[in-house]
Design an enzyme around this catalytic site. Structure first.
Site, mmCIF file in Angstrom:
data_model
loop_
_atom_site.group_PDB
_atom_site.id
_atom_site.type_symbol
_atom_site.label_atom_id
_atom_site.label_comp_id
_atom_site.label_asym_id
_atom_site.label_seq_id
_atom_site.Cartn_x
_atom_site.Cartn_y
_atom_site.Cartn_z
ATOM 1 N N THR A 1 4.956 -2.510 -11.509
ATOM 2 C CA THR A 1 3.909 -2.752 -12.517
ATOM 3 C C THR A 1 4.439 -2.468 -13.926
ATOM 4 O OG1 THR A 1 2.990 -0.528 -12.262
ATOM 5 C CG2 THR A 1 1.977 -2.268 -10.950
ATOM 6 N N ILE B 1 8.460 -8.624 -3.340
ATOM 7 C CA ILE B 1 9.097 -9.932 -3.206
ATOM 8 C C ILE B 1 9.719 -10.368 -4.534
ATOM 9 C CG2 ILE B 1 7.565 -10.665 -1.328
ATOM 10 C CD1 ILE B 1 5.876 -12.135 -3.437
ATOM 11 N N HIS C 1 9.085 -8.231 3.098
ATOM 12 C CA HIS C 1 8.203 -9.386 2.914
ATOM 13 C C HIS C 1 8.922 -10.585 2.298
ATOM 14 C CE1 HIS C 1 4.620 -6.343 2.954
ATOM 15 N NE2 HIS C 1 5.116 -6.578 4.146
ATOM 16 N N SER D 1 3.476 2.779 -3.545
ATOM 17 C CA SER D 1 2.788 2.034 -2.486
ATOM 18 C C SER D 1 1.537 2.779 -2.065
ATOM 19 C CB SER D 1 3.701 1.854 -1.268
ATOM 20 O OG SER D 1 2.956 1.284 -0.204
HETATM 21 P P1 NAD Z 1 -0.442 -1.792 -3.417
HETATM 22 O O1 NAD Z 1 -0.874 -2.718 -4.507
HETATM 23 O O2 NAD Z 1 -1.239 -1.697 -2.211
HETATM 24 O O3 NAD Z 1 -0.261 -0.309 -3.973
HETATM 25 C C1 NAD Z 1 0.396 -0.075 -5.167
HETATM 26 C C2 NAD Z 1 0.213 1.400 -5.474
HETATM 27 O O4 NAD Z 1 1.016 1.712 -6.595
HETATM 28 C C3 NAD Z 1 -1.224 1.775 -5.833
HETATM 29 O O5 NAD Z 1 -1.614 2.894 -5.067
HETATM 30 C C4 NAD Z 1 -1.160 2.112 -7.341
HETATM 31 O O6 NAD Z 1 -1.990 3.179 -7.691
HETATM 32 C C5 NAD Z 1 0.280 2.506 -7.507
HETATM 33 N N1 NAD Z 1 0.842 2.220 -8.819
HETATM 34 C C6 NAD Z 1 0.719 1.076 -9.551
HETATM 35 N N2 NAD Z 1 1.472 1.145 -10.661
HETATM 36 C C7 NAD Z 1 2.089 2.354 -10.629
HETATM 37 C C8 NAD Z 1 3.009 3.013 -11.492
HETATM 38 N N3 NAD Z 1 3.465 2.428 -12.606
HETATM 39 N N4 NAD Z 1 3.435 4.257 -11.161
HETATM 40 C C9 NAD Z 1 2.992 4.870 -10.023
HETATM 41 N N5 NAD Z 1 2.133 4.293 -9.164
HETATM 42 C C10 NAD Z 1 1.681 3.050 -9.466
HETATM 43 O O7 NAD Z 1 1.068 -2.215 -3.141
HETATM 44 P P2 NAD Z 1 1.824 -2.253 -1.777
HETATM 45 O O8 NAD Z 1 1.559 -1.028 -1.010
HETATM 46 O O9 NAD Z 1 3.205 -2.615 -2.105
HETATM 47 O O10 NAD Z 1 1.167 -3.498 -1.013
HETATM 48 C C11 NAD Z 1 0.932 -4.715 -1.692
HETATM 49 C C12 NAD Z 1 1.446 -5.931 -0.932
HETATM 50 O O11 NAD Z 1 1.443 -7.046 -1.805
HETATM 51 C C13 NAD Z 1 2.870 -5.749 -0.496
HETATM 52 O O12 NAD Z 1 2.911 -6.129 0.810
HETATM 53 C C14 NAD Z 1 3.711 -6.708 -1.371
HETATM 54 O O13 NAD Z 1 4.473 -7.571 -0.556
HETATM 55 C C15 NAD Z 1 2.731 -7.573 -2.113
HETATM 56 N N6 NAD Z 1 2.923 -7.541 -3.583
HETATM 57 C C16 NAD Z 1 4.179 -7.564 -4.110
HETATM 58 C C17 NAD Z 1 4.368 -7.484 -5.493
HETATM 59 C C18 NAD Z 1 5.770 -7.493 -6.051
HETATM 60 O O14 NAD Z 1 6.676 -8.031 -5.420
HETATM 61 N N7 NAD Z 1 6.019 -6.876 -7.216
HETATM 62 C C19 NAD Z 1 3.266 -7.392 -6.335
HETATM 63 C C20 NAD Z 1 1.977 -7.391 -5.755
HETATM 64 C C21 NAD Z 1 1.829 -7.453 -4.379
#
Ligand code: NAD
Ligand code: ZN
Length: 232
Positions: A10, A85, A101, A176
């Protein structure tokens, strides 16, 4: 080893899955079998993936990705297993990366399994509005090389992730929510084995009570701080 989720990216400008009003919640989820059987679903899939808001290809690694790459180079970190991803771990310099993924940086033919760089196909769709097809087998259905909704994980990739998990003496679970299965079971395996589990996330996760240490805050700031402590 590190186990990473959307939260580590993020700070590179890629929204995570569960942020309210996030781009992912505004798009209809295309299931894998629908993509395979329905040309209209394939058009919708490509329309979504080529939406500039969904496009991750311009994102750059942030401090958290860079710290992990540096630890690997220094022999402190064996591997990164990621749910992401976006390809940012490799861009940061990490070499041993297991992408549970798949990757949005490639497209894969669902008929002959050929792999191509995603960029030219995304540009082709943006210019022509036509769903691209595989140049090798001509009519093959091209999809990003990611695991779609309703699609099983790649068994070999999952096995590699399990192998690292069984060998690890310490797992850092970073960014995560630890709810997506089966990926979320990896940190549980670590704690059940009696190896160390450290969770780094902005908000509480399901496994906080099983962890040896929980750090709530920004991935970038916390990893930079840990790196400073280790260097000192
Ligand atoms: P999730 O969205 O379920 O959880 C993300 C977690 O990170 C949340 O609990 C949030 O509070 C925390 N968070 C967000 N920004 C943060 C920061 N800067 N510092 C600390 N914590 C922070 O993500 P997940 O568990 O990875 O599951 C989402 C699914 O969606 C995955 O399977 C993934 O494949 C996919 N996805 C991937 C991307 C990517 O590739 N960047 C982005 C979105 C979703
Ligand atoms: Zn093909």
């Amino acid at each position: 080893m590190a186990f990473t989720g959307a939260g580590i990216s993020t700070e590179s400008g890629i929204p995570d899955f569960r942020s309210p009003g996030g781009i992912w919640s505004r798009h209809r989820q295309i299931m894998y079998d629908e993509f395979m059987r329905d040309p209209a679903a394939r058009l919708e899939y490509w329309r979504q993936r080529c939406d500039p808001e969904m496009d991750m290809s311009a994102a750059q690694p942030n401090t958290a990705h860079l710290v992990l790459a540096r630890w690997e180079e220094a022999g402190r970190l064996q591997a990164v297993v990621t749910q992401n991803i976006d390809g940012l771990h490799q861009l940061a310099g990490s070499r041993r990366v297991v992408e549970l993924h798949g990757t949005a940086r490639k497209v894969k033919c669902q008929d002959c399994a050929a792999l191509y760089e995603a960029r030219p196909y995304i540009e082709e769709f943006r210019t022509t509005g036509r769903v691209p097809s595989c140049p090798a087998c001509i009519k093959g259905r091209l999809k990003l090389a990611t695991i779609s909704f309703g699609q099983a994980l790649d068994a070999d990739v999952l096995q590699q992730a399990l192998d690292w998990t069984h060998r690890a003496d310490l797992m850092l679970a970073i960014g995560s929510s630890l709810v997506v299965e089966p990926a979320a079971s990896l940190p549980r395996l670590v704690s059940e084995r009696g190896a160390r589990l450290i969770i780094i996330n902005r908000e509480p996760t399901r496994l906080d009570s099983a962890a040896d240490l929980v750090l709530h805050g920004s991935c970038g700031e916390l990893l930079a701080e840990i790196a400073r402590c280790l260097d000192a």
